[in-house]
Design a protein around this motif. Sequence first.
Motif, PDB file in Angstrom:
ATOM      1  N   VAL A 101       3.066   7.607   3.296  1.00 35.69           N
ATOM      2  CA  VAL A 101       3.166   8.308   1.816  1.00 35.69           C
ATOM      3  C   VAL A 101       4.859   8.167   1.651  1.00 35.69           C
ATOM      4  CG1 VAL A 101       1.378   9.731   2.500  1.00 35.69           C
ATOM      5  CG2 VAL A 101       3.536  10.480   3.088  1.00 35.69           C
ATOM      6  N   ASN A 102       5.539   7.626   2.214  1.00 34.69           N
ATOM      7  CA  ASN A 102       6.959   7.916   1.649  1.00 34.69           C
ATOM      8  C   ASN A 102       7.655   6.443   1.247  1.00 34.69           C
ATOM      9  OD1 ASN A 102       6.772   6.183   3.938  1.00 34.69           O
ATOM     10  ND2 ASN A 102       8.678   7.116   5.205  1.00 34.69           N
ATOM     11  N   GLY A 103       6.895   5.927   0.463  1.00 29.83           N
ATOM     12  CA  GLY A 103       6.992   4.717  -0.290  1.00 29.83           C
ATOM     13  C   GLY A 103       6.070   3.440  -0.102  1.00 29.83           C
ATOM     14  N   TRP A 104       6.285   2.579  -1.026  1.00 29.97           N
ATOM     15  CA  TRP A 104       5.140   1.232  -0.680  1.00 29.97           C
ATOM     16  C   TRP A 104       5.865   0.630   0.609  1.00 29.97           C
ATOM     17  CZ3 TRP A 104       1.190   0.599  -3.868  1.00 29.97           C
ATOM     18  CH2 TRP A 104       1.166   1.160  -5.131  1.00 29.97           C
ATOM     19  N   THR A 105       4.880   0.056   1.044  1.00 28.66           N
ATOM     20  CA  THR A 105       4.798  -0.441   2.372  1.00 28.66           C
ATOM     21  C   THR A 105       4.081  -2.147   2.301  1.00 28.66           C
ATOM     22  OG1 THR A 105       4.971   1.300   3.735  1.00 28.66           O
ATOM     23  CG2 THR A 105       4.476  -0.743   4.845  1.00 28.66           C
ATOM     24  N   GLN A 106       4.867  -2.934   2.647  1.00 27.07           N
ATOM     25  CA  GLN A 106       4.392  -4.405   2.416  1.00 27.07           C
ATOM     26  C   GLN A 106       3.353  -4.735   3.957  1.00 27.07           C
ATOM     27  OE1 GLN A 106       7.174  -7.715   2.092  1.00 27.07           O
ATOM     28  NE2 GLN A 106       5.682  -8.885   1.195  1.00 27.07           N
ATOM     29  N   TYR A 107       2.360  -5.363   3.560  1.00 27.58           N
ATOM     30  CA  TYR A 107       1.716  -5.559   4.685  1.00 27.58           C
ATOM     31  C   TYR A 107       1.278  -7.268   4.424  1.00 27.58           C
ATOM     32  CZ  TYR A 107       0.927  -1.011   5.509  1.00 27.58           C
ATOM     33  OH  TYR A 107       1.032   0.352   5.779  1.00 27.58           O
ATOM     34  N   THR A 108       1.203  -8.229   5.434  1.00 27.71           N
ATOM     35  CA  THR A 108       0.832  -9.546   5.274  1.00 27.71           C
ATOM     36  C   THR A 108      -0.363  -9.913   6.265  1.00 27.71           C
ATOM     37  OG1 THR A 108       3.068 -10.139   4.545  1.00 27.71           O
ATOM     38  CG2 THR A 108       1.813 -12.082   5.259  1.00 27.71           C
ATOM     39  N   ALA A 109      -1.311 -10.850   5.810  1.00 27.13           N
ATOM     40  CA  ALA A 109      -2.219 -10.978   6.756  1.00 27.13           C
ATOM     41  C   ALA A 109      -2.363 -12.854   6.702  1.00 27.13           C
ATOM     42  CB  ALA A 109      -3.727 -10.525   6.088  1.00 27.13           C
ATOM     43  N   TRP A 110      -2.692 -13.420   7.590  1.00 28.14           N
ATOM     44  CA  TRP A 110      -2.630 -14.681   7.509  1.00 28.14           C
ATOM     45  C   TRP A 110      -3.883 -15.210   8.383  1.00 28.14           C
ATOM     46  CZ3 TRP A 110      -2.165 -17.843  11.981  1.00 28.14           C
ATOM     47  CH2 TRP A 110      -1.750 -19.394  11.860  1.00 28.14           C
ATOM     48  N   LEU A 150       0.811  -1.259   0.068  1.00 28.82           N
ATOM     49  CA  LEU A 150       0.142   0.171  -0.092  1.00 28.82           C
ATOM     50  C   LEU A 150       0.845   1.188   0.030  1.00 28.82           C
ATOM     51  CD1 LEU A 150      -2.635  -0.850   2.636  1.00 28.82           C
ATOM     52  CD2 LEU A 150      -3.103  -0.862   0.363  1.00 28.82           C
ATOM     53  N   ARG A 151       0.353   2.127  -0.529  1.00 28.51           N
ATOM     54  CA  ARG A 151       1.043   3.632  -0.476  1.00 28.51           C
ATOM     55  C   ARG A 151      -0.180   4.668  -0.717  1.00 28.51           C
ATOM     56  NH1 ARG A 151       6.229   5.546  -4.129  1.00 28.51           N
ATOM     57  NH2 ARG A 151       6.128   7.870  -3.485  1.00 28.51           N
ATOM     58  N   ALA A 152       0.091   5.719  -0.015  1.00 28.25           N
ATOM     59  CA  ALA A 152      -0.489   7.137  -0.134  1.00 28.25           C
ATOM     60  C   ALA A 152       0.099   8.278  -0.933  1.00 28.25           C
ATOM     61  CB  ALA A 152      -1.332   7.394   1.060  1.00 28.25           C
ATOM     62  N   ALA A 153      -0.615   9.098  -1.159  1.00 23.12           N
ATOM     63  CA  ALA A 153       0.124  10.191  -1.913  1.00 23.12           C
ATOM     64  C   ALA A 153      -0.338  11.446  -1.074  1.00 23.12           C
ATOM     65  CB  ALA A 153      -0.059  10.426  -3.346  1.00 23.12           C
ATOM     66  N   GLY A 154       0.488  12.572  -0.834  1.00 19.70           N
ATOM     67  CA  GLY A 154       0.136  13.707  -0.301  1.00 19.70           C
ATOM     68  C   GLY A 154       0.419  13.757   1.148  1.00 19.70           C
ATOM     69  N   GLU A 155       1.059  14.790   1.610  1.00 11.40           N
ATOM     70  CA  GLU A 155       1.298  15.187   3.158  1.00 11.40           C
ATOM     71  C   GLU A 155       0.304  15.620   3.578  1.00 11.40           C
ATOM     72  OE1 GLU A 155       3.899  13.990   5.054  1.00 11.40           O
ATOM     73  OE2 GLU A 155       5.226  13.188   3.649  1.00 11.40           O
ATOM     74  N   GLY A 156      -0.074  15.276   5.050  1.00 10.99           N
ATOM     75  CA  GLY A 156      -1.241  16.190   5.655  1.00 10.99           C
ATOM     76  C   GLY A 156      -2.701  15.699   5.218  1.00 10.99           C
ATOM     77  N   TYR A 157      -2.702  14.572   4.753  1.00 14.62           N
ATOM     78  CA  TYR A 157      -3.896  14.020   4.547  1.00 14.62           C
ATOM     79  C   TYR A 157      -4.143  12.547   5.387  1.00 14.62           C
ATOM     80  CZ  TYR A 157      -4.611  17.072   0.713  1.00 14.62           C
ATOM     81  OH  TYR A 157      -4.654  18.117  -0.317  1.00 14.62           O
TER      82      TYR A 157
END
Length: 209
Positions: A141-150, A106-113
């Motif tokens: 917002v500072n790059g793609w972050t990996q998440y894992t669900a199990w 996941l990744r977001a765009a835009g500081e302050g949101y």
Amino acid sequence: MMKKAFAAAVLAAMTMSAQAGVLINEGFDNVASLASNGWLFVSNSTPGGVTPGWFQGAAIFNAQSGNIASYAQANYNNAPAGGQIDSWLITPTFDASLGATVSFYLRAAGEGYVDQVNFGFVNADGSLTGTALTTVSPVPVNGWTQYTAWVGANVLGSTRFAFEYTGAADSSNAVGLDSLTVDVPEPASLALIAGGLLGLGAMRRRARR
């Protein structure tokens, strides 16, 4: 000899599982085609906005992998100013009776949101299982972050995995989803492990005679 045989049996089983256990491997090169492949798009935003939920990445940042726009995106336009966003992207059904691991970025765009994504396993019809979804708020917002669900064996049968982009339109901006995999143990792998252990037991019994 026993240790070598045991190691070989376990290694073979692990190799087979790694090669054959991936049920879904989605890079979101063509989000428009997902619905025809069993994915569900559900928009419960109130009221509805200009964008209809999740759509093809608009290259506001580079995709986690693949071409620059090969990710799924949702944004503040899912609901008008003053509205509430509630946009769902849900995988095809898969069998998780032996357990399942879901990995994605996941990744977001835009500081302050404050972009929020909830995710987790849901019933085959898309309804919630009774277990709360995991919440990421705000999405980094500072790059793609990996998440894992199990989920473990014998907890779920036929299931789906869902992503919900939600929150107030006025405080949201945009999020991206990329590189999703759904991996489950293979029955053949489990049988191979069991068979290998039974064989080792037989070898041990013969050695003791």
